[in-house]
Design a protein around this motif. Structure first.
Motif, short mmCIF file in Angstrom:
data_model
loop_
_atom_site.label_atom_id
_atom_site.label_comp_id
_atom_site.label_asym_id
_atom_site.label_seq_id
_atom_site.Cartn_x
_atom_site.Cartn_y
_atom_site.Cartn_z
N GLY A 56 109.89 59.38 -32.41
CA GLY A 56 109.83 58.49 -33.57
C GLY A 56 110.84 58.82 -34.64
N LEU A 57 111.62 59.89 -34.47
CA LEU A 57 112.62 60.26 -35.46
C LEU A 57 113.88 59.42 -35.29
CD1 LEU A 57 112.21 64.13 -35.32
CD2 LEU A 57 111.32 62.59 -37.07
N THR A 58 114.41 58.90 -36.37
CA THR A 58 115.61 58.05 -36.33
C THR A 58 116.60 58.52 -37.39
OG1 THR A 58 114.63 56.48 -37.89
CG2 THR A 58 114.29 56.06 -35.53
N PHE A 59 117.80 57.98 -37.30
CA PHE A 59 118.82 58.28 -38.32
C PHE A 59 119.03 57.06 -39.18
CE2 PHE A 59 119.88 61.59 -35.22
CZ PHE A 59 119.97 62.68 -36.08
N ASN A 60 119.02 57.24 -40.48
CA ASN A 60 119.24 56.17 -41.45
C ASN A 60 120.74 56.07 -41.73
OD1 ASN A 60 116.29 55.59 -42.25
ND2 ASN A 60 116.47 57.81 -42.53
N ARG A 61 121.40 55.23 -40.98
CA ARG A 61 122.86 55.14 -41.10
C ARG A 61 123.26 54.44 -42.39
NH1 ARG A 61 125.03 58.72 -37.55
NH2 ARG A 61 124.04 58.55 -35.50
N LEU A 108 114.49 70.07 -39.69
CA LEU A 108 115.88 70.10 -39.26
C LEU A 108 116.43 68.69 -39.09
CD1 LEU A 108 118.11 72.12 -38.33
CD2 LEU A 108 117.37 71.64 -36.01
N HIS A 109 115.62 67.78 -38.52
CA HIS A 109 116.07 66.41 -38.33
C HIS A 109 116.26 65.71 -39.68
CE1 HIS A 109 116.50 62.58 -36.13
NE2 HIS A 109 115.94 62.08 -37.22
N CYS A 110 115.33 65.90 -40.61
CA CYS A 110 115.46 65.27 -41.93
C CYS A 110 116.70 65.77 -42.66
CB CYS A 110 114.22 65.55 -42.76
SG CYS A 110 112.72 64.72 -42.21
N LEU A 111 116.99 67.06 -42.53
CA LEU A 111 118.18 67.61 -43.16
C LEU A 111 119.45 67.04 -42.53
CD1 LEU A 111 119.56 69.58 -45.08
CD2 LEU A 111 119.26 71.37 -43.37
N HIS A 112 119.47 66.97 -41.20
CA HIS A 112 120.63 66.40 -40.52
C HIS A 112 120.85 64.95 -40.92
CE1 HIS A 112 122.87 65.63 -36.49
NE2 HIS A 112 123.71 65.85 -37.48
N ASP A 113 119.76 64.20 -40.99
CA ASP A 113 119.84 62.80 -41.42
C ASP A 113 120.41 62.69 -42.83
OD1 ASP A 113 119.18 59.92 -41.40
OD2 ASP A 113 117.63 60.52 -42.84
N SER A 114 119.96 63.56 -43.73
CA SER A 114 120.45 63.54 -45.11
C SER A 114 121.94 63.83 -45.17
CB SER A 114 119.67 64.56 -45.94
OG SER A 114 120.20 64.67 -47.24
N LEU A 115 122.39 64.83 -44.42
CA LEU A 115 123.80 65.21 -44.44
C LEU A 115 124.69 64.09 -43.93
CD1 LEU A 115 123.31 68.82 -43.08
CD2 LEU A 115 124.15 68.25 -45.37
#
Length: 625
Positions: free
Chosen positions: A382-387, A426-433
Motif C-alpha cells: 500500500g505504500l506509494t510515492f507522491n510524485r 524509511l519509505h516516508c523519508l524516501h518519498d519526502s526526499l
C-alpha cells in the motif's frame, strides 16, 4: 586488525552506556574500588577490562601478591586481564607509529603539533601506555607559515590523505550531506581524520577550549587560552617526530577539567579521570592549591573547584555517578561567567530552530497520513510515492537533517514511531526526499534496506530507527493494524501524565508501600462511578501504552513509577491488577531489578521479556464484581 577495533571501544560517558541502569551502581563500585582503593575482585574483572583498566589492575594485584588472604595470584592468571593489557599496549604501539609519521610530514610543511588528552597521557605521563586507553588522538595544530585556518586544514588534510588517512571533515570544506559540520561552522575543531586501515581517529583543533556554539567572547577566550598553552609547552620527541607537550598543570586544567566540564560530556566523569589528574600532579609536582592558582590565571577557577568536588586524588574523592538534570543546570549556572550557560545556549538554539522544524513537520503530515493509511490497509504493497515535479537540487547536511526530523515527528504524531516501524519510516523519508528533488536511491541487499546519495549510504540516526545506517526489512513486518491515538488515547495520555508526576513525587518522599497505599486511598477511589467517564470495559493495555508514552516527559518515571501509575488508573476503573517486583541474574554477582504490572492476564507495563525473571513481591489491587 580486529584487535585494534576491539581496543578502540573506549568507555565514554562514565562507561554507564555499556551497562543497564540496574547494574550501574555495581559498575561504578567496581571501578571506584580499583581507582581509589587499588582493590580488584573476581566479579569486577569484566567491568575493569571494559573500562580499559586492565593494565592498572595487574599492577595493583602484583603489589598485593604475598599479602595474607590475598587472591592476587589467582586473579593475575585470569586471561581477561592479560588480554586487555596486551590489546591496549599493541594498539598504542600501532597508533604511535601512524601518528609519528604523520607529524613528521606535517612539520616538513610548517605545521606544528601540540598533543593533549588521552594519547599524550598514555605516551608521556603514565608509567606505561597500557594503563591509559583512549578512543582517538587529540592535538592542536599551528601553522609556522602564517596561513589561514582554511589553508592550514587543506594542507594538513592533503598530507594525511597521502599517508592513508580518510578526511572525515576539514575546516573550510563545502558542506555536503555527510559533512561533520555545517559550512558556516566556526567552532574549535579544525580537522577530523580516520585511518582507513586501522580505524584510528585523529581530532585536530585550532582552539583547545570546546565551543561548537561559539560566541565572540568564547572564541576570544578560547584563542587566548590556546596561545598560553602553546607558549608554556615544551618540545619533545615521538618516534623521531618533533612534537610540543603542554605543561602538566595546563594539561590538567584544559585537557581534563574544562574538557569534561565545557563539552558534551556535561560534567559526567570517566573512569580514567582520577588517574589522569593524579599522574599529572605527580609529573608536574603540583597539588590542588597550585592548580587553583593557575586556574585563576586562565579564568577557570569555578570550573576547577566544581571538578575537584567530585574528582580529587589528594582526598580520595571520585564520584562516577552521572549528575542529575538539576545538578547539570546548577553547574551550568555556576559557570556562567567563565564559560557561558551551556543549557541555555542549547535551549536558545532549539527555540530558534523550532519554527522551521514545525513548518516542515506540518508540510509532511498529509503525505505521511496517506502512507500510513495504505500501510494499514495493504501492508507494504500500500505504500506509494507522491510524485511532484520539482527542479533537482543537491542534498546538503541541513536539508537531510530537516527531512529526517520532519518525517520522524509526523509519524510520532500519528502514533507510528519510526523505532517500531522502520520500513514505513524509511519509505516516508524516501518519498519526502524525492518530492523535494533530491536524487536519493533506495538500495537493498542481504535482507537490508538503506538510502544512498551519490554512492554514499546515509545515516538514519535522526529518523529514530534502531540502527544508524539502515533498518532491517525483516525486523519490521507490517503490523495487523496501526491505529491513531484518537481522542480517548489523548485523554488517557493526559491523565497518565497527571498521575505519573504525582506518583514520582510520592516515591521520592516515602517508601513504595506507604506511597502506594496513600495514592490508592486518595485517588484510586475517586470518581469510580458509571457517570464518571472512567471504566466502560477499557482494555488495560491502552492504559499501559498511555503511561509508557507519558513517561517520556516525566524525569525519573522508571518501571516502578509506571507500574504504580497504571495500577492507580485501573483502580479508578475498578479493574483488578497486580504489581510484580522481580530480578534477573545477568552474570555472577550482578542482578537486574524490574517492576511490571499485569491485568486481565496481560502485561500492562514493563514488558521486557519476563520469562526468566524471579518474582520477589506482588501488590494486588482487587475489586468485587
Amino acid at each position: 586488525m580486529a584487535w585494534l577495533a576491539i581496543g578502540a571501544r573506549s568507555v565514554t560517558k562514565s562507561g554507564l552506556m555499556m551497562v543497564r541502569s540496574a547494574q550501574a551502581e555495581t559498575y561504578r563500585r567496581h571501578l571506584t574500588d580499583l581507582v581509589v582503593r587499588g582493590r580488584v575482585t573476581a566479579d569486577a574483572i569484566d567491568d575493569v577490562v571494559a573500562a580499559g583498566l586492565a593494565g592498572l589492575a595487574i599492577d595493583r594485584l602484583q603489589e598485593d601478591m604475598g599479602q595474607p588472604g590475598s587472591a592476587a595470584d589467582t586473579l593475575l592468571r585470569d586471561p581477561r586481564l592479560r588480554a586487555g593489557r596486551t590489546v591496549a599496549a599493541a594498539r598504542h604501539a600501532t597508533v604511535r607509529g601512524l601518528v609519528a609519521e604523520l607529524f613528521k610530514q606535517w612539520l616538513a610543511e610548517g605545521i606544528e603539533v601540540l598533543l593533549v588528552k588521552g594519547f599524550y597521557l598514555a605516551e608521556f605521563v603514565y608509567p606505561e601506555p597500557s594503563w591509559r586507553r583512549y578512543s582517538d588522538v587529540d592535538a592542536a595544530l599551528r601553522d609556522l607559515r602564517q596561513r589561514s585556518d582554511e589553508e592550514l586544514a587543506a594542507v594538513a588534510a592533503a598530507i594525511a590523505s597521502r599517508l592513508g588517512w580518510e578526511v572525515v571533515w576539514r575546516h573550510g570544506e563545502e558542506s555536503t550531506v555527510t559533512s561533520h559540520h555545517d559550512e558556516d561552522y566556526h567552532g574549535h575543531e579544525l580537522l577530523l581524520l580516520r585511518h582507513a586501515e586501522t580505524g584510528v581517529a585523529f581530532d585536530a583543533h585550532r582552539r583547545l577550549v570546546h565551543s561548537n556554539v561559539p560566541t565572540r567572547s568564547r572564541v576570544e577566550k578560547g584563542e587566548a587560552i590556546t596561545e598560553v598553552l602553546w607558549a608554556t609547552s615544551t618540545a619533545s620527541d615521538l618516534a623521531g617526530a618533533s612534537v610540543r607537550l603542554p605543561a602538566p598543570v595546563d594539561a590538567a586544567l584544559i585537557g581534563l577539567i574544562t574538557a569534561r566540564s565545557w563539552s558534551g560530556d556535561r560534567y559526567d566523569l570517566r573512569p580514567h579521570d582520577l588517574l589522569d589528574l593524579a599522574a599529572l600532579m605527580k609529573l608536574g609536582n603540583f597539588g590542588p592549591e597550585e592548580l587553583l592558582v593557575r586556574a585563576g590565571e586562565l579564568d577557570v577557577t569555578m570550573t576547577t573547584r566544581l571538578f575537584l568536588r567530585r574528582c580529587d586524588p589528594t582526598r580520595g574523592v571520585f564520584d562516577l555517578r552521572p549528575p542529575s538534570a538539576l545538578e547539570v543546570l546548577w553547574y551550568d549556572t555556576m559557570l556562567l561567567a567563565e564559560r557561558g550557560h551551556r543549557g541555555l545556549e542549547k535551549w536558545v538554539a532549539s527555540v530558534g530552530n523550532l519554527p522551521r522544524r514545525l513548518a516542515a513537520t506540518l508540510r509532511e503530515l498529509p503525505f505521511v497520513v496517506r502512507q500510513l493509511r495504505g500501510w494499514r490497509e495493504h501492508g507494504e504493497a500500500g505504500l506509494t510515492f507522491n510524485r511532484v515535479r520539482v527542479e533537482p537540487r543537491a542534498l546538503d547536511r541541513r536539508s537531510w537533517r530537516l527531512r529526517q526530523l520532519a518525517v520522524r515527528r509526523a509519524l510520532q504524531l500519528l502514533g507510528a514511531p519510526p523505532r517500531r516501524h522502520a520500513v514505513l519510516a524509511l519509505h516516508c523519508l524516501h518519498d519526502s526526499l524525492l518530492r523535494y528533488g533530491h536524487d536519493v536511491r533506495r538500495r537493498s541487499a542481504d535482507g537490508r534496506t538503506w538510502l544512498e546519495y551519490s554512492g554514499t549510504a546515509l545515516s538514519l540516526r535522526l529518523l529514530g530507527v534502531e540502527e544508524t545506517t539502515s533498518p532491517s526489512t525483516t525486523a519490521t513486518s507490517p503490523p495487523g493494524r496501526l491505529s491513531r491515538i484518537g481522542w480517548q488515547g489523548l485523554r488517557l495520555r493526559l491523565e497518565a501524565l497527571f498521575y505519573l508526576r504525582r506518583v514520582v513525587k510520592r516515591l521520592r518522599e516515602r517508601p513504595f508501600r506507604s506511597a502506594r497505599e496513600e495514592l490508592l486511598r486518595v485517588d484510586g477511589d475517586a470518581e469510580r462511578s458509571p457517570n464518571s467517564g472512567v471504566g466502560g470495559g477499557l482494555d488495560p493495555r491502552a492504559v499501559g501504552r498511555a503511561v509508557e508514552s507519558a513517561a517520556r516527559f516525566v524525569p525519573g518515571a522508571q518501571c516502578v513509577a509506571q507500574s504504580l501509575t497504571a495500577q492507580l488508573m485501573l483502580a479508578r476503573r475498578a479493574t483488578n491488577s497486580t504489581i510484580h517486583f522481580g530480578f534477573l541474574r545477568r552474570k555472577p554477582g550482578a542482578v537486574e531489578g524490574h517492576a511490571w504490572l499485569e491485568a486481565a492476564g496481560e502485561v500492562v507495563t514493563g514488558d521486557v521479556g519476563l520469562d526468566n525473571f524471579t518474582r520477589t513481591a506482588t501488590f494486588a489491587s482487587t475489586f468485587e464484581p
